[in-house]
Write an enzyme that holds these catalytic residues in place. Structure first.
Site, PDB file in Angstrom:
ATOM      1  N   ARG A 167      49.043  40.831  33.364  1.00 45.56           N
ATOM      2  CA  ARG A 167      48.466  42.014  33.991  1.00 45.56           C
ATOM      3  C   ARG A 167      47.753  42.842  32.928  1.00 45.56           C
ATOM      4  NH1 ARG A 167      51.665  47.009  37.118  1.00 45.56           N
ATOM      5  NH2 ARG A 167      50.039  48.569  36.722  1.00 45.56           N
ATOM      6  N   HIS A 168      46.734  43.594  33.337  1.00 43.44           N
ATOM      7  CA  HIS A 168      46.114  44.582  32.457  1.00 43.44           C
ATOM      8  C   HIS A 168      47.059  45.785  32.362  1.00 43.44           C
ATOM      9  CE1 HIS A 168      42.306  42.518  32.115  1.00 43.44           C
ATOM     10  NE2 HIS A 168      42.181  42.451  33.420  1.00 43.44           N
ATOM     11  N   VAL A 169      47.851  45.849  31.318  1.00 47.82           N
ATOM     12  CA  VAL A 169      48.804  46.943  31.160  1.00 47.82           C
ATOM     13  C   VAL A 169      49.115  47.113  29.675  1.00 47.82           C
ATOM     14  CG1 VAL A 169      50.853  45.453  31.422  1.00 47.82           C
ATOM     15  CG2 VAL A 169      51.012  47.889  31.973  1.00 47.82           C
TER      16      VAL A 169
END
Length: 398
Positions: A162-164
């Site tokens: 995930r983009h995190v």
């Protein structure tokens, strides 16, 4: 006369043991084959002991089940019949990292890698969970805990992506997974993102309109040189301070360009990341992942070089991308000095890893050299004001 009387009993005494042995051998032929000598009393004692042991074992099983050591042995061999009474065996410890998190950095080849992961997950039977959330990299404390618990509950082996920004599992007493990531030259990443937001990629001519429906034409067709040289928010700090927060973490100070965020990001890389590669040497990154995580990435290079994958991979390229002027690049490079410090650190660590593994390949030079800083020393102007998310109490993040 006395000699005859005395000699007769001596003769009989010498012959008696032999006669006894012969009679015993005729009565017990099996015992004669055993080289060890023991009495009938000893034999009877052994048989009685064996009988008592068998009787006691039967009585124990009927009343309380077998000893724990036998249960452990049966569970280890996978043939236990006592699972209902004693519970399931302990979870099998996998002989390789079974929890992997890829907190992918935007516009650093992540879509290319995700396509590969989907093919590899089907091939190697691991659980791939790819989040569709793209625009929420900063989380509150409660959101962090919820996400980390959800990740930990994924059946192992798994790979979550995930983009995190970096999540510190151990801070909340949750088992820390293995992290991997890929970054690229900061200016190249910025240019790719700038034009992707406006014009999308080759997957569809109109997908950029879906991604940024509220963007006006004046902004969509804004010349990138004007954006940089006239200090528009999109081309200034803190917006161009993008890569470091992914490794620094969720602390609000991680989003402020400076040494604190830079050093914390480096420390997290050394302590929590199995590998951080650079997109400019993607084939070497895939090869190292195959060496370090074979149960996930075995055969990834063959897939990447296959003609079928090339057709899919070519669709992820950003369209209408072009290079700004030299003056604009110099200004941008200076604004990204912390990003380049981190990029060069990752690049050195990656090359060191290649050397340790024994991978001999030609290292690609960086897209933009530090000569920009030497040619033109510019001060970074203050960015235009823009709305930022309100930060919570700093004590909650420490």
């Amino acid at each position: 006369m006395m000699k005859k009387i005395s000699s007769t009993p001596l003769h009989n005494n010498n012959q008696t043991p032999n006669h006894i042995r012969e009679r015993n051998n005729r009565k017990f032929p099996i015992l004669s084959a055993i080289p060890l000598r023991f009495s009938l009393r000893g034999y009877g004692f052994c048989m009685a002991t064996l009988f008592l042991f068998c009787f006691g074992s039967l009585f124990y099983q009927l009343n309380g089940g077998p000893p724990k050591i036998l249960l452990d042995i049966r569970q280890y061999l996978g043939q236990s019949t006592y699972l209902d009474d004693h519970g399931p065996p302990a979870p099998r410890v996998l002989p390789f990292p079974s929890q992997v998190v890829y907190n992918r950095v935007g516009k650093c080849g992540s879509r290319t890698v995700v396509i590969l992961l989907r093919l590899l997950a089907e091939k190697h039977q691991f659980n791939l969970v790819s989040s569709d959330i793209h625009n929420k990299t900063r989380l509150t404390k409660h959101e962090q805990v919820d996400l980390m618990k959800n990740i930990s509950n994924i059946p192992q082996p798994f790979l979550y992506t995930r983009h995190v920004h970096f999540l510190n599992f151990t801070r909340f007493r949750i088992e820390q997974p293995v992290y991997i990531n890929i970054i690229r030259d900061p200016i190249s990443r910025f240019l790719s993102n700038y034009f992707f937001r406006r014009f999308g990629d080759w997957r569809g001519e109109q997908n950029h309109l879906i991604r940024t429906p509220g963007m006006k034409d004046d902004e969509r067709y804004l010349d990138i040189n004007v954006c940089i040289l006239e200090n528009y928010p999109e081309c200034s700090n803190p917006r161009v301070f993008y890569i470091i927060p992914y490794f620094c973490g969720q602390h609000p100070q991680c989003r402020e360009p400076g040494l604190w965020a830079l050093e914390r990001a480096k420390q997290n890389v050394l302590e929590n990341y199995l590998l951080v590669g650079i997109l400019e040497e993607l084939e070497d990154v895939l090869l190292l992942l195959e060496r370090l995580l074979p149960h996930y990435f075995t055969g990834v290079l063959n897939i990447y070089k296959s003609p079928d994958y090339r057709k899919m991979g070519n669709m992820t390229g950003t369209v209408r991308k072009h290079t700004p002027s030299l003056e604009a690049l110099q200004v941008l490079y200076h604004r990204m000095r912390y990003e380049y410090d981190f990029y060069n650190f990752i690049r050195d660590q990656f090359h060191l890893m290649k050397k340790k593994i024994g991978l001999r390949s030609v290292s690609q030079p960086p897209a933009y050299s530090p000569a920009f800083l030497r040619e033109l020393a510019l001060r970074t102007p203050e960015p235009l004001e823009e709305d930022e998310e309100l930060d919570t109490d700093l004590d909650d993040w420490m």
